[in-house]
Structure formats: C-alpha cells, structure tokens
Design an enzyme around this catalytic site. Sequence first.
Site, PDB file in Angstrom:
ATOM      1  N   ARG A   1       0.842  -1.216   0.000  1.00  0.00           N
ATOM      2  CA  ARG A   1       0.000   0.000   0.000  1.00  0.00           C
ATOM      3  C   ARG A   1       0.868   1.252   0.000  1.00  0.00           C
ATOM      4  O   ARG A   1       0.562   2.240  -0.650  1.00  0.00           O
ATOM      5  CB  ARG A   1      -0.963   0.003   1.204  1.00  0.00           C
ATOM      6  CG  ARG A   1      -1.673   1.351   1.367  1.00  0.00           C
ATOM      7  CD  ARG A   1      -2.958   1.300   2.156  1.00  0.00           C
ATOM      8  NE  ARG A   1      -2.829   0.624   3.435  1.00  0.00           N
ATOM      9  CZ  ARG A   1      -2.198   1.111   4.495  1.00  0.00           C
ATOM     10  NH1 ARG A   1      -1.611   2.292   4.448  1.00  0.00           N
ATOM     11  NH2 ARG A   1      -2.135   0.424   5.614  1.00  0.00           N
TER      12      ARG A   1
ATOM     13  N   ASP B   1      -6.227  17.696 -16.697  1.00  0.00           N
ATOM     14  CA  ASP B   1      -6.539  16.298 -16.999  1.00  0.00           C
ATOM     15  C   ASP B   1      -6.150  16.060 -18.463  1.00  0.00           C
ATOM     16  O   ASP B   1      -6.783  16.575 -19.375  1.00  0.00           O
ATOM     17  CB  ASP B   1      -8.034  16.067 -16.767  1.00  0.00           C
ATOM     18  CG  ASP B   1      -8.457  14.622 -17.009  1.00  0.00           C
ATOM     19  OD1 ASP B   1      -7.778  13.910 -17.774  1.00  0.00           O
ATOM     20  OD2 ASP B   1      -9.494  14.209 -16.444  1.00  0.00           O
TER      21      ASP B   1
ATOM     22  N   TYR C   1     -15.133  15.515 -17.792  1.00  0.00           N
ATOM     23  CA  TYR C   1     -15.611  14.144 -17.668  1.00  0.00           C
ATOM     24  C   TYR C   1     -16.746  14.111 -16.624  1.00  0.00           C
ATOM     25  O   TYR C   1     -16.640  14.755 -15.564  1.00  0.00           O
ATOM     26  CB  TYR C   1     -14.443  13.254 -17.238  1.00  0.00           C
ATOM     27  CG  TYR C   1     -14.832  11.836 -16.984  1.00  0.00           C
ATOM     28  CD1 TYR C   1     -15.221  11.018 -18.037  1.00  0.00           C
ATOM     29  CD2 TYR C   1     -14.830  11.310 -15.706  1.00  0.00           C
ATOM     30  CE1 TYR C   1     -15.605   9.707 -17.808  1.00  0.00           C
ATOM     31  CE2 TYR C   1     -15.198  10.001 -15.470  1.00  0.00           C
ATOM     32  CZ  TYR C   1     -15.585   9.205 -16.528  1.00  0.00           C
ATOM     33  OH  TYR C   1     -15.959   7.914 -16.300  1.00  0.00           O
TER      34      TYR C   1
ATOM     35  N   LYS D   1      -7.403   5.021 -20.322  1.00  0.00           N
ATOM     36  CA  LYS D   1      -7.594   5.445 -21.711  1.00  0.00           C
ATOM     37  C   LYS D   1      -6.327   5.144 -22.525  1.00  0.00           C
ATOM     38  O   LYS D   1      -5.948   3.997 -22.627  1.00  0.00           O
ATOM     39  CB  LYS D   1      -7.996   6.927 -21.735  1.00  0.00           C
ATOM     40  CG  LYS D   1      -9.098   7.274 -20.720  1.00  0.00           C
ATOM     41  CD  LYS D   1     -10.440   6.637 -21.045  1.00  0.00           C
ATOM     42  CE  LYS D   1     -11.421   6.668 -19.885  1.00  0.00           C
ATOM     43  NZ  LYS D   1     -11.748   7.991 -19.352  1.00  0.00           N
TER      44      LYS D   1
HETATM   45  C1  LIG Z   1     -12.327   8.376 -18.050  1.00  0.00           C
HETATM   46  C2  LIG Z   1     -11.918   9.706 -17.608  1.00  0.00           C
HETATM   47  C3  LIG Z   1     -11.711   9.981 -16.258  1.00  0.00           C
HETATM   48  C4  LIG Z   1     -11.975   8.959 -15.171  1.00  0.00           C
HETATM   49  O1  LIG Z   1     -11.048   7.920 -15.247  1.00  0.00           O
HETATM   50  P1  LIG Z   1     -11.368   6.416 -14.729  1.00  0.00           P
HETATM   51  O2  LIG Z   1     -10.112   5.708 -15.054  1.00  0.00           O
HETATM   52  O3  LIG Z   1     -12.563   5.963 -15.497  1.00  0.00           O
HETATM   53  O4  LIG Z   1     -11.647   6.527 -13.280  1.00  0.00           O
HETATM   54  C5  LIG Z   1     -11.264  11.239 -15.911  1.00  0.00           C
HETATM   55  N1  LIG Z   1     -11.048  12.187 -16.841  1.00  0.00           N
HETATM   56  C6  LIG Z   1     -11.253  11.964 -18.146  1.00  0.00           C
HETATM   57  C7  LIG Z   1     -10.990  13.047 -19.133  1.00  0.00           C
HETATM   58  C8  LIG Z   1     -11.697  10.715 -18.576  1.00  0.00           C
HETATM   59  O5  LIG Z   1     -11.917  10.518 -19.868  1.00  0.00           O
END
Ligand SMILES: *Cc1c(COP(=O)(O)O)cnc(C)c1O
Length: 392
Positions: free
Chosen positions: A47, A171, A99, A196
């Site tokens: 952890r 992000d 998102y 992604k």
């Molecule tokens: C999918 C996504 C998230 C969230 O990510 P997870 O891995 O699904 O928790 C955050 N920001 C963007 C731009 C995303 O496309």
Amino acid sequence: MSFGFATRCVQSRDHDDPHGATAPPLHQTATFRQPTATDFGDFDYTRSGNPTRSLVERHVAALEGGAHGAAFTSGMAAIAAVTRLVKAGDEVLAGDDLYGGTTRLLARLACSHGVRVRHVDATDPQRVADAITERTRLVLVETPTNPLLSVTDLRALADVTRRRGVTLAVDNSLMSPTLQRPLELGADVVVHSATKFLGGHADLSAGVVVTNDPALHERIAFTQNAEGAGLAPFDCWLLLRSLPTLALRVERQCATAARLAQFLAAHALTQRVLYPGLPAHPGHAIHAAQASGFGAVLSFTTGDAALSRRIVEGTRLFKIAVSFGSVGSVISLPARMSHASVPDALRSRLAPPEDLVRISAGLEDAEDLVADLETAIAGVRCARISAASRGD
Ligand SMILES: *Cc1c(COP(=O)(O)O)cnc(C)c1O
C-alpha cells in the site's frame, strides 16, 4: 543526449533487476522482508510502495516531463487525490466541460466537504482570471474537453494561475503525453485516466498524478498511502506493458480520427463535427500551438437524438462502449453514457447535448471504419425514407 518520445516510451521503463530481465519484473507481494526489526528497506508494504508501481510512476512521469508520479486504481482515484489538496472553505474553479465523473466528484466535494466549487468557461483564460478569488486554491481543466473538444490555451491559463498563486491541474487523458505535455506549458499537476490511452487496451483501470513540485507530490503520495488507492502491482505491470507502444498507437489513431473527421464533416447527415484537427474548429490554432497532434477522439451532432442513437446502434466495427483510447474503436452517446453521472441539478448547464455522438478511433484500417460509419448512416437514412413512405 535527449531522446525522442517514441524512444522514451520504450526505454524509460529501464529497471535494475539483478537477473537482467529485459521485461519489467512483477513484484506481486503485499509485504517486504526488513533487514532488522528497526531497519526498513526501500519497501515494506505494498500500500505504501511497491517496486513495480515505482517503475510505472517513474515511467509515466518521465513521459509527461515531470519529476514525480503517483499511480492510482483509476482516473477518478487520481483526481480525488488532487482534490485532497483543498480543504473546507477553499474554492475550486473547474472547467464547464469535464468528464462526467469529475463533475459528480466536485459536486460531492461541494455538498459534503464544504469546498466551494464553481464551473467556468475555461476556454477563455480571462474568465478564469476574473473568477479567481482569494479563496481559490485549485483550477482544474481538460483540453481538449471531453466530449465537446473545446480548447483552452494552457500557456495563457498557467500565466493566470501562477500570477495568482493558484495550483493548475490539467486532466490530459484525452491527449496523452504523446501529443501534449501540460507541465511543459506551465501547469503544476497533470492527471490521467490511464484507463484510456496509457493503458490503451480496455483491459485496465488506472490513474496517474504527475508533478514537478516535490511538496505537492508529497501530499499526493501521502493520500495514496493513507487512503490506500495506489495501483495494484499486476495492474502496474499491465500498464508498463502498454507504454512502449503508446507513441505508435496514438500516432496511428490520430491519423484515422482525422480521416473519420474529414468523412463526417463532408457528410450531409451530420450537423457539427467537433475535432480540433479541422481548420474550422475554433480552437484549431491554439491547440496546434500547444500539442503535436489532434487526438483520436471526435464528436458530431445530427440535430436529432433518435437519429444519433440509431447511428450509434448501426455500426459493427465501432463497439458501443464508454471510454476511449483503446485499440478497438468505440462509439457512444455521451449524454446517456459517460456523462449520465452529471448530477440532475447541473445537467442543463454541464451535460452534453442529447444528439452528440462521440467516437474514439482504434487501430482498425481507417477505410473499414469509414465504410462502417457510412453503412450505419445510410441505414438510418433508408429507415427514414421507408418511414416517410409509410406515413408514420
Ligand atoms: C475516463 C476519464 C476519467 C476517469 O477515469 P477512470 O479511469 O474511469 O476513473 C477522468 N477524466 C477523463 C478526461 C476521462 O476521460
């Protein structure tokens, strides 16, 4: 000597395995033996830290041009760790196209943690500058945004936040460091849904936070250890397995997306095609000045939600699925899928239009994908004509 990005995708996961393994070792263990009862080695408990996780954190950080990385179980866990940087009474300014899960998380932060959250149109850095107050601690944006593909000038925004002493978090999930590296443009923190492009195979859920600021990193790493949402060793290993092909995948996916955007823009049944690579896109020039490619995700509208839905359901190669950035092409209706989580009270302002279709180009042959879309759209048109001739 500095290497190109594709070289770094392959090489920067170098490790010091005593046996000289060429692939990174998987340390699938919860605990590490200590030399004595009072001496700790580099690792004691997974952890808190694990060599496979350290390796992927260093690798992603290096690709983003950052000094420190922290890997989490999902993009949302990574973003949640960043929101721990603010406390009750502080304010977060967030972009107004984010998102859906991020919008939901921020709404909860506002309701139950006493943090003030305001959404602003971050495509105009001046609006962000005007919105900052002495309580503002964090500005959180995406560029291009998901799913509307709006573009923010990151250098201009970073100028604003730096002058006002506010942390800027970007992000970067939609671009990946292959195309855009916000830290190099002045951002303080980069977050990723590694689910992604970084993972790239739709078989892994992960998130990463990268920064150059050691004090910020220490706070993020504290949350990772204290709350226990660090990425598990096997998932770190899967992510390490994906990263060497990142540049290759993204380059090919961008080329295919550009082809799809061109096809859709020329098609009579689409209304607006949202892709920063199209010269008519309002953010085209700004995006081109801060990123080396236009991405693999695009959206379009048809003016008719039922028609959009039939197109989505009419494709064969594009799978109906949330998410993007995988080797397989996907198609979705964001208002009903990825952004269904935008809270009701915020939907009128922050949810995408009902007729918006989002596409993520995968690694299939571009012409097969064009033909698949063409068939799906033609099917909708035929259904319309026969409905009209029946008079319903
Ligand atoms: C999918 C996504 C998230 C969230 O990510 P997870 O891995 O699904 O928790 C955050 N920001 C963007 C731009 C995303 O496309």
